[in-house]
Scaffold this active site. Structure first.
Site, PDB file in Angstrom:
ATOM      1  N   GLY A   1       0.813  -1.213   0.000  1.00 46.07           N
ATOM      2  CA  GLY A   1       0.000   0.000   0.000  1.00 46.07           C
ATOM      3  C   GLY A   1       0.848   1.266   0.000  1.00 46.07           C
ATOM      4  N   THR A   2       1.963   1.222   0.724  1.00 47.74           N
ATOM      5  CA  THR A   2       2.816   2.420   0.816  1.00 47.74           C
ATOM      6  C   THR A   2       3.336   2.813  -0.565  1.00 47.74           C
ATOM      7  OG1 THR A   2       3.463   1.878   3.073  1.00 47.74           O
ATOM      8  CG2 THR A   2       4.974   3.293   1.827  1.00 47.74           C
TER       9      THR A   2
ATOM     10  N   ASN B   1      -7.816   3.687   8.911  1.00 47.19           N
ATOM     11  CA  ASN B   1      -7.173   2.551   9.566  1.00 47.19           C
ATOM     12  C   ASN B   1      -7.373   2.524  11.068  1.00 47.19           C
ATOM     13  OD1 ASN B   1      -5.511   4.839   8.636  1.00 47.19           O
ATOM     14  ND2 ASN B   1      -3.946   4.034  10.003  1.00 47.19           N
TER      15      ASN B   1
ATOM     16  N   GLN C   1      -7.569  -0.148   3.582  1.00 48.31           N
ATOM     17  CA  GLN C   1      -8.353  -0.727   4.684  1.00 48.31           C
ATOM     18  C   GLN C   1      -9.763  -1.116   4.256  1.00 48.31           C
ATOM     19  OE1 GLN C   1      -7.274  -1.765   7.491  1.00 48.31           O
ATOM     20  NE2 GLN C   1      -5.340  -0.685   7.789  1.00 48.31           N
TER      21      GLN C   1
ATOM     22  N   SER D   1      -3.593  -3.249  -0.608  1.00 48.16           N
ATOM     23  CA  SER D   1      -2.509  -3.981   0.049  1.00 48.16           C
ATOM     24  C   SER D   1      -3.039  -5.348   0.472  1.00 48.16           C
ATOM     25  CB  SER D   1      -2.041  -3.193   1.277  1.00 48.16           C
ATOM     26  OG  SER D   1      -1.069  -3.939   1.969  1.00 48.16           O
ATOM     27  N   ALA D   2      -2.304  -6.420   0.086  1.00 45.24           N
ATOM     28  CA  ALA D   2      -2.817  -7.781   0.303  1.00 45.24           C
ATOM     29  C   ALA D   2      -2.903  -8.162   1.776  1.00 45.24           C
ATOM     30  CB  ALA D   2      -1.918  -8.769  -0.439  1.00 45.24           C
ATOM     31  N   HIS D   3      -1.936  -7.669   2.599  1.00 46.92           N
ATOM     32  CA  HIS D   3      -1.867  -8.225   3.964  1.00 46.92           C
ATOM     33  C   HIS D   3      -2.957  -7.690   4.893  1.00 46.92           C
ATOM     34  CE1 HIS D   3       0.324  -4.982   6.414  1.00 46.92           C
ATOM     35  NE2 HIS D   3       0.413  -4.485   5.197  1.00 46.92           N
TER      36      HIS D   3
ATOM     37  N   THR E   1      11.509  -7.246 -11.569  1.00 46.24           N
ATOM     38  CA  THR E   1      10.964  -8.604 -11.697  1.00 46.24           C
ATOM     39  C   THR E   1       9.828  -8.798 -10.693  1.00 46.24           C
ATOM     40  OG1 THR E   1      13.098  -9.397 -12.435  1.00 46.24           O
ATOM     41  CG2 THR E   1      11.564 -11.054 -11.606  1.00 46.24           C
TER      42      THR E   1
ATOM     43  N   CYS F   1       1.290   1.144  12.294  1.00 45.68           N
ATOM     44  CA  CYS F   1       2.266   1.317  11.215  1.00 45.68           C
ATOM     45  C   CYS F   1       3.501   2.075  11.682  1.00 45.68           C
ATOM     46  CB  CYS F   1       1.635   2.043  10.039  1.00 45.68           C
ATOM     47  SG  CYS F   1       0.432   1.024   9.208  1.00 45.68           S
TER      48      CYS F   1
HETATM   49  N1  PLP Z   1      -2.851   2.975   3.814  1.00 47.85           N
HETATM   50  C1  PLP Z   1      -3.510   2.632   4.928  1.00 47.85           C
HETATM   51  C2  PLP Z   1      -4.843   3.252   5.188  1.00 47.85           C
HETATM   52  C3  PLP Z   1      -2.955   1.720   5.836  1.00 47.85           C
HETATM   53  O1  PLP Z   1      -3.625   1.398   6.939  1.00 47.85           O
HETATM   54  C4  PLP Z   1      -1.685   1.175   5.559  1.00 47.85           C
HETATM   55  C5  PLP Z   1      -1.023   0.250   6.525  1.00 47.85           C
HETATM   56  O2  PLP Z   1      -1.371   0.205   7.680  1.00 47.85           O
HETATM   57  C6  PLP Z   1      -1.034   1.536   4.370  1.00 47.85           C
HETATM   58  C7  PLP Z   1      -1.638   2.444   3.535  1.00 47.85           C
HETATM   59  C8  PLP Z   1       0.315   0.975   4.013  1.00 47.85           C
HETATM   60  O3  PLP Z   1       0.179  -0.332   3.472  1.00 47.85           O
HETATM   61  P1  PLP Z   1       1.429  -1.336   3.455  1.00 47.85           P
HETATM   62  O4  PLP Z   1       1.582  -1.844   4.852  1.00 47.85           O
HETATM   63  O5  PLP Z   1       1.021  -2.423   2.501  1.00 47.85           O
HETATM   64  O6  PLP Z   1       2.594  -0.580   2.966  1.00 47.85           O
END
Ligand code: PLP
Length: 373
Positions: free
Chosen positions: A72-73, A141, A169, A189-191, A227, A310
């Protein structure tokens, strides 16, 4: 989750779904570089293409609109830097990966529930004719509060601005539809919904402008060189397919909130006056700092978090609650509880019992202090 612990921190990361694990194990065993023309490469390419279709289906996008990223970042960073817009407007409750990618952004304020003030957005949009990107998240989040994305798109379109939505989220928890929402860019973001960490996507709608800053090979349709993380992508695809129905956990949330309010009638549920994700509860235990609660609950076998996890263990006052105008002392006692695909009512009951125990101990010691004084 299991007898040993109750994991209620899915907004930090959700445990890997078995289907995602299996897809990853197969991909790791098979190996192969999707850019190779031989059979091993073609098999890896087929895995990536299949996962691209699965991720696209989760958010109502075309497979060609998916750009795989490291999470996600990176998706948020690419969106902010890739549109070529000189001017960026972001909400006051965005994740750091948006806020820090746009340090000069103008801020759209939020109300006491954490919902953006649409009138303020309208005024900001009208204030300049410079090409503008508006970035507003789908769901927060910390509080789970949903933003009025359709209204954001309507206002942005009226002035020709582009719209990015961080749906990290929201996806896999609520229904997120790229074309239904009408946004130009969506981050995933997958996790956060049972896929592996370290993989995500930026969804770029149709012909929305996008200039990458990644230099290298022509992977991801020349939009993200490097890759491909084939195993991560395969796990992301499998988790996306499994998550397509969304999460059905609002009853757990309501049970939890009712029980905690019975224990402590003066608790505050943040964002309770706005539409929220069914999986998130952000609540204060009056007078007890969040770190103390997290540690006490951990000893009782319950995993939850204080504010945004985070920021890697660093407990600083939540900028989200601050932007909502929450009293600092109250914000410092805010706990985030978040459910996911494997949450069960026993997890909630365990949390309620541990929370009651802590609340009783704290209040009895307060009484003891008061009596001794
Ligand atoms: N955006 C939101 C709203 C999030 O809650 C988070 C992670 O907590 C992210 C972005 C970042 O995602 P990633 O952990 O996959 O980098």
């Amino acid at each position: 989750m299991n007898a040993a612990s109750a994991y209620l921190d899915h907004n930090a990361t959700s445990p890997l779904r078995p289907v995602a694990f299996d897809a990853m194990a197969e991909a790791l065993k098979a190996g192969g570089n999707p850019s190779s023309v031989h059979r091993s490469g073609r098999a890896a390419r087929a895995r990536v293409d299949a996962a691209r279709r699965q991720v696209a289906a989760l958010v109502g996008a075309m497979p060609s609109e998916i750009v795989f990223t490291s999470g996600g970042t990176e998706a948020n960073n690419l969106a902010i830097t890739g549109t070529g817009c000189m001017r960026v407007l972001v909400s006051a409750v965005e994740h750091d990966s948006v806020r820090k990618a746009a340090p000069d952004a103008e801020i759209i304020p939020v109300d006491g529930n954490g919902v953006i003030v649409l009138g303020a957005l309208e005024r900001l949009l009208a204030a300049s004719k410079a090409p503008t990107l508006v970035s507003v998240m789908f769901a927060n989040n910390e509080t789970g509060v949903l933003q009025p994305i359709a209204d954001v798109v309507r206002l942005a379109r009226a002035t020709g601005a582009l719209v990015h939505c961080d749906a990290v989220q929201g996806a896999g928890k609520a229904s997120v539809d790229l074309h239904g929402l009408g946004v130009d860019y969506l981050s995933l973001s997958a996790h956060k919904f049972g896929g592996p960490s370290g993989i995500g996507a930026l969804v770029v709608r149709g012909n929305a402008p996008f200039v990458t800053d990644r230099r290298g090979g022509g992977q991801e349709f020349n939009r993200r060189a490097g890759t491909e993380n084939v195993a991560g992508i395969a796990g992301f695809g499998a988790a996306s397919e499994a998550a397509r129905g969304g999460l059905d956990v609002a009853a757990l949330r309501d049970r939890l909130e009712t029980a905690l309010k019975e224990i402590a009638p003066d608790v505050q549920v943040f964002g309770a006056g706005a539409p929220r994700l069914g999986n998130t509860v952000c609540i204060s235990m009056p007078g007890v700092r969040a770190e103390t609660q997290v540690m006490a609950l951990d000893l009782a076998g319950v995993c939850v978090s204080a504010g945004a996890a985070c920021s890697s263990g660093k407990v600083t006052r939540s900028p989200v609650l601050t932007a909502m105008g929450i009293d600092p002392a109250v914000a410092d006692s805010a706990l985030r509880i978040s459910f996911g695909w494997n949450s069960q009512s026993e997890d909630i009951e365990r949390l309620i019992a541990a929370w009651r125990d802590l609340y009783t101990r704290v209040n009895n010691s307060d009484i003891a202090h008061a009596q001794a004084a």
